[in-house]
Design a protein around this motif. Sequence first.
Motif, PDB file in Angstrom:
ATOM      1  N   PRO A 165     -34.287 -53.035  19.721  1.00 56.94           N
ATOM      2  CA  PRO A 165     -32.907 -52.561  19.923  1.00 56.94           C
ATOM      3  C   PRO A 165     -32.755 -51.817  21.243  1.00 56.94           C
ATOM      4  CG  PRO A 165     -34.034 -51.220  18.273  1.00 56.94           C
ATOM      5  CD  PRO A 165     -34.920 -52.400  18.556  1.00 56.94           C
ATOM      6  N   LYS A 166     -31.636 -52.050  21.895  1.00 59.60           N
ATOM      7  CA  LYS A 166     -31.362 -51.342  23.141  1.00 59.60           C
ATOM      8  C   LYS A 166     -29.860 -51.197  23.329  1.00 59.60           C
ATOM      9  CE  LYS A 166     -33.942 -51.755  26.840  1.00 59.60           C
ATOM     10  NZ  LYS A 166     -34.605 -52.372  27.999  1.00 59.60           N
ATOM     11  N   ALA A 167     -29.468 -50.075  23.911  1.00 65.59           N
ATOM     12  CA  ALA A 167     -28.077 -49.868  24.303  1.00 65.59           C
ATOM     13  C   ALA A 167     -28.045 -49.576  25.792  1.00 65.59           C
ATOM     14  CB  ALA A 167     -27.475 -48.689  23.536  1.00 65.59           C
ATOM     15  N   LEU A 168     -27.009 -50.034  26.451  1.00 65.74           N
ATOM     16  CA  LEU A 168     -26.789 -49.683  27.853  1.00 65.74           C
ATOM     17  C   LEU A 168     -25.377 -49.150  28.020  1.00 65.74           C
ATOM     18  CD1 LEU A 168     -28.415 -52.533  30.009  1.00 65.74           C
ATOM     19  CD2 LEU A 168     -29.303 -50.219  29.622  1.00 65.74           C
ATOM     20  N   LEU A 169     -25.268 -48.237  28.981  1.00 67.10           N
ATOM     21  CA  LEU A 169     -24.024 -47.560  29.309  1.00 67.10           C
ATOM     22  C   LEU A 169     -23.509 -48.115  30.626  1.00 67.10           C
ATOM     23  CD1 LEU A 169     -22.292 -44.786  29.151  1.00 67.10           C
ATOM     24  CD2 LEU A 169     -24.152 -43.854  30.515  1.00 67.10           C
ATOM     25  N   GLN A 170     -22.233 -48.451  30.662  1.00 65.24           N
ATOM     26  CA  GLN A 170     -21.620 -48.844  31.932  1.00 65.24           C
ATOM     27  C   GLN A 170     -21.423 -47.559  32.728  1.00 65.24           C
ATOM     28  OE1 GLN A 170     -18.002 -51.207  31.587  1.00 65.24           O
ATOM     29  NE2 GLN A 170     -17.428 -50.527  33.628  1.00 65.24           N
ATOM     30  N   PRO A 171     -22.114 -47.420  33.872  1.00 62.08           N
ATOM     31  CA  PRO A 171     -22.069 -46.137  34.580  1.00 62.08           C
ATOM     32  C   PRO A 171     -20.632 -45.738  34.941  1.00 62.08           C
ATOM     33  CG  PRO A 171     -23.856 -47.489  35.407  1.00 62.08           C
ATOM     34  CD  PRO A 171     -23.021 -48.376  34.523  1.00 62.08           C
ATOM     35  N   PRO A 172     -20.214 -44.527  34.569  1.00 62.53           N
ATOM     36  CA  PRO A 172     -18.825 -44.110  34.798  1.00 62.53           C
ATOM     37  C   PRO A 172     -18.600 -43.648  36.238  1.00 62.53           C
ATOM     38  CG  PRO A 172     -20.024 -42.334  33.739  1.00 62.53           C
ATOM     39  CD  PRO A 172     -21.001 -43.486  33.876  1.00 62.53           C
ATOM     40  N   GLY A 173     -17.333 -43.475  36.608  1.00 59.30           N
ATOM     41  CA  GLY A 173     -16.973 -42.950  37.928  1.00 59.30           C
ATOM     42  C   GLY A 173     -17.331 -43.922  39.029  1.00 59.30           C
ATOM     43  N   PHE A 174     -17.708 -43.366  40.188  1.00 60.13           N
ATOM     44  CA  PHE A 174     -18.118 -44.224  41.303  1.00 60.13           C
ATOM     45  C   PHE A 174     -19.495 -43.807  41.790  1.00 60.13           C
ATOM     46  CE2 PHE A 174     -15.568 -40.809  43.218  1.00 60.13           C
ATOM     47  CZ  PHE A 174     -16.372 -40.386  44.256  1.00 60.13           C
ATOM     48  N   PRO A 175     -20.234 -44.772  42.423  1.00 57.00           N
ATOM     49  CA  PRO A 175     -21.626 -44.487  42.776  1.00 57.00           C
ATOM     50  C   PRO A 175     -21.822 -44.004  44.208  1.00 57.00           C
ATOM     51  CG  PRO A 175     -21.196 -46.813  43.077  1.00 57.00           C
ATOM     52  CD  PRO A 175     -19.879 -46.190  42.658  1.00 57.00           C
ATOM     53  N   ASP A 176     -22.892 -43.262  44.393  1.00 56.82           N
ATOM     54  CA  ASP A 176     -23.436 -43.080  45.733  1.00 56.82           C
ATOM     55  C   ASP A 176     -24.155 -44.383  46.082  1.00 56.82           C
ATOM     56  OD1 ASP A 176     -24.459 -41.489  48.095  1.00 56.82           O
ATOM     57  OD2 ASP A 176     -26.336 -42.168  47.194  1.00 56.82           O
ATOM     58  N   PHE A 177     -23.925 -44.899  47.292  1.00 57.91           N
ATOM     59  CA  PHE A 177     -24.486 -46.169  47.746  1.00 57.91           C
ATOM     60  C   PHE A 177     -25.994 -46.224  47.506  1.00 57.91           C
ATOM     61  CE2 PHE A 177     -25.607 -48.615  51.895  1.00 57.91           C
ATOM     62  CZ  PHE A 177     -25.810 -49.789  51.199  1.00 57.91           C
ATOM     63  N   GLN A 178     -26.701 -45.207  47.942  1.00 56.47           N
ATOM     64  CA  GLN A 178     -28.148 -45.277  47.970  1.00 56.47           C
ATOM     65  C   GLN A 178     -28.814 -44.885  46.656  1.00 56.47           C
ATOM     66  OE1 GLN A 178     -29.495 -44.170  51.763  1.00 56.47           O
ATOM     67  NE2 GLN A 178     -31.545 -43.617  51.048  1.00 56.47           N
ATOM     68  N   THR A 179     -28.396 -43.773  46.068  1.00 48.98           N
ATOM     69  CA  THR A 179     -29.086 -43.267  44.872  1.00 48.98           C
ATOM     70  C   THR A 179     -28.503 -43.803  43.583  1.00 48.98           C
ATOM     71  OG1 THR A 179     -27.593 -41.385  44.680  1.00 48.98           O
ATOM     72  CG2 THR A 179     -29.583 -41.075  46.021  1.00 48.98           C
ATOM     73  N   ARG A 180     -27.295 -44.332  43.624  1.00 50.57           N
ATOM     74  CA  ARG A 180     -26.537 -44.782  42.447  1.00 50.57           C
ATOM     75  C   ARG A 180     -26.117 -43.622  41.554  1.00 50.57           C
ATOM     76  NH1 ARG A 180     -24.737 -49.169  44.366  1.00 50.57           N
ATOM     77  NH2 ARG A 180     -23.779 -49.506  42.341  1.00 50.57           N
ATOM     78  N   THR A 181     -26.327 -42.374  41.997  1.00 51.36           N
ATOM     79  CA  THR A 181     -25.779 -41.227  41.259  1.00 51.36           C
ATOM     80  C   THR A 181     -24.276 -41.401  41.163  1.00 51.36           C
ATOM     81  OG1 THR A 181     -27.536 -39.755  41.960  1.00 51.36           O
ATOM     82  CG2 THR A 181     -25.458 -38.703  41.350  1.00 51.36           C
ATOM     83  N   ARG A 182     -23.701 -41.076  39.996  1.00 53.07           N
ATOM     84  CA  ARG A 182     -22.282 -41.280  39.752  1.00 53.07           C
ATOM     85  C   ARG A 182     -21.510 -39.999  40.023  1.00 53.07           C
ATOM     86  NH1 ARG A 182     -22.344 -46.623  39.337  1.00 53.07           N
ATOM     87  NH2 ARG A 182     -20.124 -46.330  38.887  1.00 53.07           N
ATOM     88  N   ILE A 183     -20.290 -40.141  40.513  1.00 52.63           N
ATOM     89  CA  ILE A 183     -19.406 -38.997  40.700  1.00 52.63           C
ATOM     90  C   ILE A 183     -18.196 -39.195  39.796  1.00 52.63           C
ATOM     91  CG2 ILE A 183     -17.895 -37.763  42.327  1.00 52.63           C
ATOM     92  CD1 ILE A 183     -20.824 -39.509  43.787  1.00 52.63           C
ATOM     93  N   VAL A 184     -17.937 -38.200  38.924  1.00 49.44           N
ATOM     94  CA  VAL A 184     -16.743 -38.245  38.068  1.00 49.44           C
ATOM     95  C   VAL A 184     -15.978 -36.927  38.205  1.00 49.44           C
ATOM     96  CG1 VAL A 184     -17.894 -39.774  36.391  1.00 49.44           C
ATOM     97  CG2 VAL A 184     -17.782 -37.323  35.945  1.00 49.44           C
ATOM     98  N   GLU A 185     -14.676 -37.001  37.904  1.00 47.56           N
ATOM     99  CA  GLU A 185     -13.851 -35.784  37.928  1.00 47.56           C
ATOM    100  C   GLU A 185     -14.001 -35.060  36.589  1.00 47.56           C
ATOM    101  OE1 GLU A 185     -12.505 -35.092  40.778  1.00 47.56           O
ATOM    102  OE2 GLU A 185     -12.752 -37.080  41.679  1.00 47.56           O
ATOM    103  N   ARG A 186     -13.768 -33.745  36.598  1.00 47.97           N
ATOM    104  CA  ARG A 186     -13.737 -32.998  35.350  1.00 47.97           C
ATOM    105  C   ARG A 186     -12.631 -33.566  34.458  1.00 47.97           C
ATOM    106  NH1 ARG A 186     -13.617 -26.758  34.859  1.00 47.97           N
ATOM    107  NH2 ARG A 186     -11.527 -27.142  35.626  1.00 47.97           N
ATOM    108  N   GLY A 187     -12.888 -33.681  33.171  1.00 45.94           N
ATOM    109  CA  GLY A 187     -11.876 -34.223  32.265  1.00 45.94           C
ATOM    110  C   GLY A 187     -12.507 -35.144  31.239  1.00 45.94           C
ATOM    111  N   THR A 188     -11.666 -35.931  30.596  1.00 46.33           N
ATOM    112  CA  THR A 188     -12.159 -36.806  29.527  1.00 46.33           C
ATOM    113  C   THR A 188     -12.409 -38.207  30.059  1.00 46.33           C
ATOM    114  OG1 THR A 188     -10.908 -35.511  27.940  1.00 46.33           O
ATOM    115  CG2 THR A 188     -11.646 -37.668  27.205  1.00 46.33           C
TER     116      THR A 188
END
Length: 367
Positions: free
Chosen positions: A250-273
């Motif tokens: 079994p495995k689950a994957l999450l669609q990464p929210p917000g937008f990515p940093d080009f290189q690290t793929r770290t996501r940026i999201v705004e405060r909120g729901t």
Amino acid sequence: MEALDTSVSPPARVAEMDEGISIDELRLAARNHGMPLEALRYDVTPVGLHYVLTHYDIPYVDVETWHLEIGGEVERPLTLGLDDVRSRERVTRRVTLECAGNGRATLTPRPVSQPWVDEAVGTAEWTGTPLAPLLREAGLHPSAVDVAFTGADHGVERGVEQTYQRGLPLAEAMRDDVLLVYGMNGQPLPPQHGAPLRLLVPGWYGMAQVKWLADVRVLDAPFDGYQNSTAYRLKQDPDEPGEPVTRIRPKALLQPPGFPDFQTRTRIVERGTHLLTGRAWSGWGQATRVDVSVDGGRTWHEARLGPPPDQFEWRSWQWSWDAHMQGQVDLCVRASDAEGNVQPVEQMWNRQGVANNHVQRVTVVVR
Ligand SMILES: Nc1nc2c(c(=O)[nH]1)N[C@H]1C(S)=C(S)[C@@H](COP(=O)(O)O)O[C@H]1N2
Ligand SMILES: [Mo]
């Protein structure tokens, strides 16, 4: 056959603790592409976004001269052209495929091979004809125990020259959902996915889904070719025989929210729901529960599942995340299946880095 020395075809190995990805691993990663995680958005993965894994070269197969042989422990061996296969009973099914090596590059220490992170997965609408009626037509001998499936692609692996070949127990090969596939998402099967014909064994990891199928041979003894007896084994030590890799854990994957940093793929999201969404699957009879963590796997929240999909198709899920604090967050998600299997938070290491289903981690910065 001339033996190939280890400089040409090196033995299996595990990377040193501080050893980075090599140019050889990078070359494999560039050939064998994953599904971009944003494509988790689609119920059916568009053909070009589906992951691809090919051990050797994609063979050029001429459909005019191609045919499929069915032989071995049968009364009446069959030779079929593509039109013969296409004129038989036609079945279309949504099935999720995942490479057994998915997650390998995140293991410590890292087994040196195709360095997947999380993305070696995809779901297609596969069209083909069931294999079992063909085997029955050929007339199985009572001696039949395994079926060997041979592709048209040739190479060398860990010093063993071979044509890609996998064996399957007869009981699995006779399942009515095991198909000889010539269509993908309503189009002819493309070269990278095995044109003109591939095997589909729903629920099993990718290695069983033999592409560029040329020969189906019924055997009176267990198949002992390289891809079953040496590759795709769960083992800790190089010398132990290990257990075979079979169905998808079994495995689950999450669609990464917000937008990515080009290189690290770290996501940026705004405060909120934020509505977090993704997919979950299992080869042991569907994902039955998905949990999300916003603290790197310490505490878990049950997600809402989408409608039950086809038996071996991924299932959608969603969970509403109230991101009220600024700063960095590690999002994790994990699935449980109908058999009670739960994804582990920590890695369960094995030397080939196969059948690995420890949880995905997505780093998000809330601003
Ligand atoms: N003939 C052949 N079949 C093959 C392979 C291969 O190298 N040769 N790779 C296998 C592996 S390891 C995987 S994960 C799946 C990948 O299928 P896909 O490329 O259609 O996603 O094909 C399987 N079938
Ligand atoms: Mo694979």
